[in-house]
Design a protein around this motif. Structure first.
Motif, mmCIF file in Angstrom:
data_model
loop_
_atom_site.group_PDB
_atom_site.id
_atom_site.type_symbol
_atom_site.label_atom_id
_atom_site.label_comp_id
_atom_site.label_asym_id
_atom_site.label_seq_id
_atom_site.Cartn_x
_atom_site.Cartn_y
_atom_site.Cartn_z
ATOM 1 N N ARG A 141 11.280 -8.039 10.030
ATOM 2 C CA ARG A 141 12.195 -7.358 10.668
ATOM 3 C C ARG A 141 11.683 -5.951 10.240
ATOM 4 O O ARG A 141 12.217 -5.000 10.918
ATOM 5 C CB ARG A 141 13.610 -8.015 11.599
ATOM 6 C CG ARG A 141 13.748 -6.567 12.808
ATOM 7 C CD ARG A 141 15.373 -7.205 12.651
ATOM 8 N NE ARG A 141 16.126 -6.566 11.275
ATOM 9 C CZ ARG A 141 16.894 -7.190 11.009
ATOM 10 N NH1 ARG A 141 17.269 -8.780 11.339
ATOM 11 N NH2 ARG A 141 17.713 -7.366 9.512
ATOM 12 N N ASN A 142 12.552 -5.870 8.822
ATOM 13 C CA ASN A 142 13.228 -4.760 8.045
ATOM 14 C C ASN A 142 12.027 -3.672 8.079
ATOM 15 O O ASN A 142 11.769 -3.176 7.871
ATOM 16 C CB ASN A 142 13.739 -4.949 6.802
ATOM 17 C CG ASN A 142 15.203 -5.714 7.201
ATOM 18 O OD1 ASN A 142 15.483 -5.986 8.196
ATOM 19 N ND2 ASN A 142 15.424 -6.595 6.292
ATOM 20 N N SER A 143 10.575 -4.651 7.208
ATOM 21 C CA SER A 143 9.389 -4.194 7.364
ATOM 22 C C SER A 143 9.160 -3.296 8.005
ATOM 23 O O SER A 143 8.413 -2.054 8.366
ATOM 24 C CB SER A 143 8.538 -4.792 6.755
ATOM 25 O OG SER A 143 7.442 -4.120 6.382
ATOM 26 N N ALA A 144 9.225 -4.220 9.928
ATOM 27 C CA ALA A 144 8.052 -3.321 10.244
ATOM 28 C C ALA A 144 9.076 -2.083 11.160
ATOM 29 O O ALA A 144 8.345 -0.969 11.586
ATOM 30 C CB ALA A 144 8.265 -4.442 12.183
ATOM 31 N N LEU A 431 3.206 -10.270 6.462
ATOM 32 C CA LEU A 431 2.873 -9.035 7.556
ATOM 33 C C LEU A 431 3.583 -8.043 6.970
ATOM 34 O O LEU A 431 3.094 -6.899 6.845
ATOM 35 C CB LEU A 431 2.900 -9.336 8.871
ATOM 36 C CG LEU A 431 2.715 -10.571 9.545
ATOM 37 C CD1 LEU A 431 2.766 -10.502 10.499
ATOM 38 C CD2 LEU A 431 0.588 -9.266 9.602
ATOM 39 N N ALA A 432 5.542 -8.886 6.070
ATOM 40 C CA ALA A 432 5.685 -7.438 5.555
ATOM 41 C C ALA A 432 5.327 -6.414 3.991
ATOM 42 O O ALA A 432 5.366 -5.986 4.220
ATOM 43 C CB ALA A 432 7.664 -8.268 5.056
ATOM 44 N N SER A 433 4.730 -7.991 3.372
ATOM 45 C CA SER A 433 4.132 -7.208 2.340
ATOM 46 C C SER A 433 2.847 -5.876 2.380
ATOM 47 O O SER A 433 2.955 -4.760 2.862
ATOM 48 C CB SER A 433 3.582 -8.258 1.137
ATOM 49 O OG SER A 433 2.488 -9.342 1.952
ATOM 50 N N VAL A 434 1.838 -6.222 3.771
ATOM 51 C CA VAL A 434 0.595 -5.298 4.754
ATOM 52 C C VAL A 434 1.797 -4.587 4.518
ATOM 53 O O VAL A 434 0.889 -3.755 4.364
ATOM 54 C CB VAL A 434 0.175 -6.598 5.278
ATOM 55 C CG1 VAL A 434 -0.616 -6.089 5.925
ATOM 56 C CG2 VAL A 434 -0.624 -7.490 4.977
ATOM 57 N N TYR A 435 2.574 -4.401 5.530
ATOM 58 C CA TYR A 435 2.845 -3.261 6.073
ATOM 59 C C TYR A 435 3.479 -2.366 5.043
ATOM 60 O O TYR A 435 3.492 -1.112 5.181
ATOM 61 C CB TYR A 435 4.146 -3.383 7.003
ATOM 62 C CG TYR A 435 3.811 -3.884 8.304
ATOM 63 C CD1 TYR A 435 2.338 -4.168 8.501
ATOM 64 C CD2 TYR A 435 4.359 -5.227 9.075
ATOM 65 C CE1 TYR A 435 1.814 -5.381 10.098
ATOM 66 C CE2 TYR A 435 4.496 -5.670 9.950
ATOM 67 C CZ TYR A 435 2.755 -5.671 10.753
ATOM 68 O OH TYR A 435 2.773 -6.711 11.491
ATOM 69 N N GLN A 436 4.063 -2.463 3.891
ATOM 70 C CA GLN A 436 4.541 -1.710 2.990
ATOM 71 C C GLN A 436 3.354 -1.107 2.512
ATOM 72 O O GLN A 436 3.234 0.037 2.031
ATOM 73 C CB GLN A 436 5.207 -3.106 1.430
ATOM 74 C CG GLN A 436 6.554 -3.147 2.241
ATOM 75 C CD GLN A 436 7.949 -1.805 2.190
ATOM 76 O OE1 GLN A 436 7.698 -1.390 3.960
ATOM 77 N NE2 GLN A 436 7.944 -1.755 1.370
ATOM 78 N N ALA A 515 7.813 -4.471 -7.787
ATOM 79 C CA ALA A 515 8.700 -4.506 -6.707
ATOM 80 C C ALA A 515 9.389 -3.395 -5.797
ATOM 81 O O ALA A 515 9.727 -3.256 -5.080
ATOM 82 C CB ALA A 515 9.829 -4.792 -8.120
ATOM 83 N N GLU A 516 9.144 -2.405 -7.194
ATOM 84 C CA GLU A 516 9.415 -0.732 -6.379
ATOM 85 C C GLU A 516 8.651 -0.355 -4.648
ATOM 86 O O GLU A 516 9.426 -0.038 -3.764
ATOM 87 C CB GLU A 516 8.481 0.804 -7.240
ATOM 88 C CG GLU A 516 8.812 1.805 -6.263
ATOM 89 C CD GLU A 516 8.711 2.565 -5.686
ATOM 90 O OE1 GLU A 516 9.109 3.403 -4.929
ATOM 91 O OE2 GLU A 516 7.226 2.402 -5.637
ATOM 92 N N ILE A 517 7.452 -1.176 -4.816
ATOM 93 C CA ILE A 517 6.217 -1.030 -3.607
ATOM 94 C C ILE A 517 7.343 -1.734 -2.614
ATOM 95 O O ILE A 517 7.386 -1.688 -0.869
ATOM 96 C CB ILE A 517 4.962 -1.469 -3.450
ATOM 97 C CG1 ILE A 517 4.611 0.094 -4.741
ATOM 98 C CG2 ILE A 517 4.383 -1.471 -1.891
ATOM 99 C CD1 ILE A 517 2.718 -0.278 -4.243
ATOM 100 N N LEU A 518 7.355 -3.259 -2.936
ATOM 101 C CA LEU A 518 7.823 -3.884 -1.536
ATOM 102 C C LEU A 518 9.411 -3.781 -1.507
ATOM 103 O O LEU A 518 9.647 -4.150 -0.459
ATOM 104 C CB LEU A 518 8.361 -5.701 -2.531
ATOM 105 C CG LEU A 518 6.852 -5.885 -2.735
ATOM 106 C CD1 LEU A 518 7.269 -7.653 -3.625
ATOM 107 C CD2 LEU A 518 5.887 -6.907 -1.226
#
Length: 636
Positions: A141-144, A431-436, A515-518
């Motif tokens: 949710r936070n990533s989206a 999905l969260a990592s893909v969006y980041q 870690a910085e990207i995530l």
């Protein structure tokens, strides 16, 4: 087995717009067959919680439930290592009011008064520990939300970007990420053994792929599709996949010796809802086939030597204008000239640049997943993409990690298909990592000021050519069959050496740049990354010690000699087999077996050595199986 049939007039969902306390009371009072409530949160390993709360308690305390004040659980029951500890283990379950709630029915337990199956209202929820959200659903949710806000702000401050799509900033209403997954799985009749050789031959002959389903498999598949439709999935199709054998017909006209691979697809939805759908679908599919006496496996590689099960994951982003018009942000203005928009190229470049280090730890994090990603089974092994041979020839390459999906008929179809995930991949974290990663690529593509063609040329650059964003010594696009047209060493050189064990996949999470990207936008944080790392490492360790080594040892003990010793060829083969058996499983005064070396490394916490010895074990087991097959085939 029970006489199951889909009941159209049951309550299947409570939509998000009906989540007020009064609406819920009204809906549930009209459906007395719903007897329980369960708050379904998802921990970092992808496990969903389930509890049976009596409906009367839920109704009496509904305001507290909706405010997240009613349900707590012991953190030891969910996978949150380093967060929910023995001395601080309380975790709160917080209902998510913005997604669909659904009713899970027990078709083997009928309500005495209504004659309908007993239902449990399953409410997708978040996990909180000391007021911090610590679950897979909250991360996605936070990533989206972070992605959609960043992209919205970029449009609002960049007239040229808006002009790419023919609208102005004032016309933009919101940005939405959408996703869909293709779920593959195996079904079989329990207690009936079918040899992998039969399955392998059937696969090579393509005896099952897209063929007509029959008997109980057909009935169960049809019921699954009907049921998913009742739950609002908008299923698109169900069909047979490449794996399986023809079932046998007994004297009563029933099929037995069933072993088939199937796939079920449904329509796209918003990111978090799409991940929830997949979790619900797995529960429903497993239950319906079980009611027909069939077992379902969602393992990535349930059987060696035959096709594993993937879960191709589709992603794209859509701009909604205040007029109601939808615009696919991946699609270029002129599809006859460009593959992708500037925005789309940025997303693709971000995924491919960061896949191995940022995304893969959340996609391929079990030994089972690695077993699937081997040459020869239409599963990707290397990080490379296909965009199509030209703009008029859509990608059809099934040997790559990512494919660009395009349609001549509509721009709405333009999307990326990520082919590495499997049914047990944690789709929320994937999905969260893909969006980041996509956001990182968007920032480069837009801020560089480069047009679509320039970005295309950068993405399809030859190996060794320098790039402002992508690595020089990498090839990111390939339209060839990378298994047939390239050797193993060529694949490793051109596309990068892929991880081959769980440790190799997870260890990139210790990289500060990863870690910085995530962690951008508060999507992940150091505690969540470390907790996930520990959880998957412990799972890997347990798999090795309690599953993989015992299974290999059992196989070795069943490899026995059957020749009479009169044939020198058999003698040499058996000598090689014995050497491999000793190498794997027999300690001596001077040397430990590979199995013992793995165990010793695990006990010492030396994960690098564990990884090295697991690779050695896998290679030796493959050689042993191949030699034993040759030996057995030579017996008459």
């Amino acid at each position: 087995m029970i006489d199951f049939h889909v009941i159209p007039d049951l309550l299947y969902v409570i939509p998000a717009e009906k989540h007020s306390a009064q609406d819920i009371r009204n809906i549930l009072s009209a459906h007395p067959e719903v007897k329980f409530v369960s708050l379904a949160a998802v921990d970092l390993m992808g496990n969903d919680t389930d509890e049976k709360i009596p409906l009367s308690d839920f109704i009496d305390n509904i305001e507290n439930f909706l405010d997240g004040k009613a349900v707590q659980t012991d953190g030891s029951s969910v996978v949150l290592p380093g967060i929910a500890t023995l001395n601080d283990g309380k975790v709160d379950l917080i209902p998510d009011s913005k997604v669909i709630w659904y009713i899970d029915y027990n078709y083997e337990h009928l309500d005495f008064e209504t004659g309908k199956p007993i239902g449990t209202l399953r409410i997708p929820s978040f996990l909180k520990h000391n007021n911090d959200e610590v679950c897979s659903r909250s991360i996605l949710r936070n990533s989206a939300e972070h992605f959609e806000k960043c992209v919205f702000d970029r449009f609002m401050n960049d007239p040229a970007l808006c002009a790419d799509y023919g609208f102005t900033a004032d016309e933009l209403d919101h940005i939405t990420l959408i996703t869909a997954t293709e779920l593959e799985f195996w079904v079989n009749s329990p207690d009936e053994i079918i040899s992998t050789e039969q399955l392998s031959i059937s696969q090579e002959l393509k005896e099952s792929y897209w063929k007509r389903t029959k008997g109980v498999v057909r009935t169960a598949l049809e019921q699954v599709i009907m049921l998913l439709d009742n739950y609002g999935f908008n299923p698109e199709m169900g069909h047979k996949e490449v794996g399986g054998v023809k079932a046998s017909l007994n004297s009563s006209g029933e099929f037995h010796f069933i072993m088939e691979q199937l796939e079920v697809d449904w329509k796209y939805s918003k990111a978090l809802q799409g991940a929830d759908y997949e979790l619900i679908a797995r529960i429903l599919i497993k239950e319906i086939f079980r009611l027909h006496g069939l077992d379902v496996s969602f393992n990535a590689k349930p059987l060696p030597g035959v096709a594993g099960s993937g879960e191709h994951t589709h992603v794209n982003a859509v701009a909604y204008l205040k007029s109601g018009k939808k615009i696919n942000l991946f699609a270029p203005e002129n599809t006859d000239v460009d593959f992708l928009s500037r925005f789309g190229w940025g997303c693709l470049m971000g995924i491919m640049k960061h896949y191995s280090k940022v995304i893969n730890p959340f996609v391929t994090a079990t030994t089972d997943a690695f077993e699937r990603l081997t040459p020869g089974f239409e599963a990707p092994t290397h990080s490379v993409a296909s965009i199509g041979k030209d703009v008029n020839t859509p990608s059809r390459n099934r040997s790559v990690l990512l494919g660009l999906v395009r349609s001549e008929d509509t721009k709405y179809a333009t999307r990326f298909e990520l082919r590495a995930p499997n049914p047990h991949t944690n789709t929320y974290l994937c999905l969260a990592s893909v969006y980041q990663a996509m956001l990182d690529g968007i920032a480069y593509a837009i801020e560089s000021g480069k047009d679509s063609k320039t970005l295309e040329n950068e993405f399809i650059k030859p190996y060794g050519e320098a790039s402002d964003y992508l690595d020089a010594d990498r090839l990111y696009r390939c339209e060839d069959d990378i298994f047939e047209d390239l050797s193993s060493s060529e694949r490793d050189r051109l596309f990068g050496m892929p991880a081959s064990t769980v440790y190799e996949s997870l260890t990139t999470l210790k990289d500060s740049n990863v870690a910085e990207i995530l962690c951008r936008g508060g999507v992940f944080d150091e505690r969540l990354i470390n907790s996930y790392y520990q959880a998957m490492l412990v799972r890997w360790e347990m798999e090795l010690m309690e599953k993989i080594i015992p299974a290999n040892l059992s196989l070795i003990r069943n490899i026995t000699r059957t020749d009479d010793g009169s044939n020198s060829y058999d003698e040499k083969l058996w000598s090689d087999i014995e050497d491999l058996k000793r190498l794997l499983a027999k300690d001596t005064d001077s040397e430990d077996s590979i199995f013992t070396r793995v165990k010793t490394a695990v006990k010492a916490g030396d994960w690098e050595k564990t990884s090295e010895y697991q690779r050695a074990m896998k290679n030796a087991m493959i050689e042993l199986k191949n030699k034993y097959k040759i030996y057995c085939d030579n017996q008459i």
